[in-house]
Design an enzyme around this catalytic site. Sequence first.
Site, PDB file in Angstrom:
ATOM      1  N   ARG A   1       0.839  -1.192   0.000  1.00 41.39           N
ATOM      2  CA  ARG A   1       0.000   0.000   0.000  1.00 41.39           C
ATOM      3  C   ARG A   1       0.875   1.243   0.000  1.00 41.39           C
ATOM      4  O   ARG A   1       1.772   1.372   0.830  1.00 41.39           O
ATOM      5  CB  ARG A   1      -0.888   0.021   1.243  1.00 41.39           C
ATOM      6  CG  ARG A   1      -1.716  -1.235   1.438  1.00 41.39           C
ATOM      7  CD  ARG A   1      -2.277  -1.258   2.853  1.00 41.39           C
ATOM      8  NE  ARG A   1      -3.005  -2.494   3.121  1.00 41.39           N
ATOM      9  CZ  ARG A   1      -3.450  -2.845   4.321  1.00 41.39           C
ATOM     10  NH1 ARG A   1      -3.211  -2.055   5.360  1.00 41.39           N
ATOM     11  NH2 ARG A   1      -4.108  -3.988   4.490  1.00 41.39           N
TER      12      ARG A   1
ATOM     13  N   ASP B   1       0.945   5.412   0.510  1.00 42.73           N
ATOM     14  CA  ASP B   1       0.174   6.402   1.263  1.00 42.73           C
ATOM     15  C   ASP B   1      -0.384   7.484   0.350  1.00 42.73           C
ATOM     16  O   ASP B   1      -0.016   7.584  -0.826  1.00 42.73           O
ATOM     17  CB  ASP B   1       1.059   7.059   2.328  1.00 42.73           C
ATOM     18  CG  ASP B   1       1.533   6.079   3.384  1.00 42.73           C
ATOM     19  OD1 ASP B   1       0.872   5.047   3.560  1.00 42.73           O
ATOM     20  OD2 ASP B   1       2.569   6.360   4.028  1.00 42.73           O
TER      21      ASP B   1
ATOM     22  N   ARG C   1      10.164   7.757   4.412  1.00 45.99           N
ATOM     23  CA  ARG C   1       9.948   9.192   4.632  1.00 45.99           C
ATOM     24  C   ARG C   1      10.563   9.667   5.943  1.00 45.99           C
ATOM     25  O   ARG C   1      11.036  10.798   6.040  1.00 45.99           O
ATOM     26  CB  ARG C   1       8.452   9.505   4.575  1.00 45.99           C
ATOM     27  CG  ARG C   1       7.870   9.349   3.174  1.00 45.99           C
ATOM     28  CD  ARG C   1       6.351   9.341   3.179  1.00 45.99           C
ATOM     29  NE  ARG C   1       5.812  10.577   3.734  1.00 45.99           N
ATOM     30  CZ  ARG C   1       4.519  10.728   4.039  1.00 45.99           C
ATOM     31  NH1 ARG C   1       3.662   9.724   3.850  1.00 45.99           N
ATOM     32  NH2 ARG C   1       4.086  11.882   4.518  1.00 45.99           N
TER      33      ARG C   1
END
Length: 253
Positions: free
Chosen positions: A50, A52, A206
Amino acid sequence: MRNLRFTISYDGSSYSGFQVQPKSDTIQYRLEQAVFLLTGETVKVISSGRTDAGVHAKAQVINFTTSSKIPVERWCLALNARLPKDIVAHTAEEVLPTFHSRKAAKRKTYCYTIRSARFPDVFHRNFEYHHPTHLNVEAMREALPCLLGEHDFTSFCTVRTDKEIKVRTLYQVRMETETDDLLATGKVDRIRLIITGNGFLYNMVRIIVGTLIQIGEGKRPSSDMLRVLEARDRSQAGPTAEAMGLTLWKVEY
């Protein structure tokens, strides 16, 4: 029933991530809607992972089962005609019934791009994080080797994760830089962090980038990356970098 595997690209700027969510526009929803418009079937699209909200993919891998008799070589054209312009299917193939895009994935590569020039690039503004002040690229590069190999990456994982085991293996962590020939400044205008691993925790890339940026700004020494890693404490790492700079680059099986 046939199990079909696709490689897709998407600009995640307008979407609330990959996974279907109530009252949200997502990549998975758009793909499943396109299949329904094409075949009349309600399918469940499985992805390699997945992404974001705001994160992009150059080569995401998906699969789903279908009873449609459409020849495999016609699927990409047919889907693309029913998908929005910011989602594109590139390849399609029929695979074994047991194939699962997420469970079968062996390695993933992500790329995070930082625009380090004074002004943003209007043509790439959706795909890179703009940091207009100077970054010490060499200090950032010196911080990377300690991340290679198998480690507990708790410090680089959001506290909202449901993953109990936070050990992952990174095979490649490197930086690339480029200068803008048109502006002829001779300075680094773009920094790319490329990371390959056997899996990634929620916001892991990130948060690594957010910590690297602080090192580049001189707020932390390069050696701090190892200290943060060993602390296994999210509060010791830097902020979570903006989603727009992150792209799922490649998935290997």
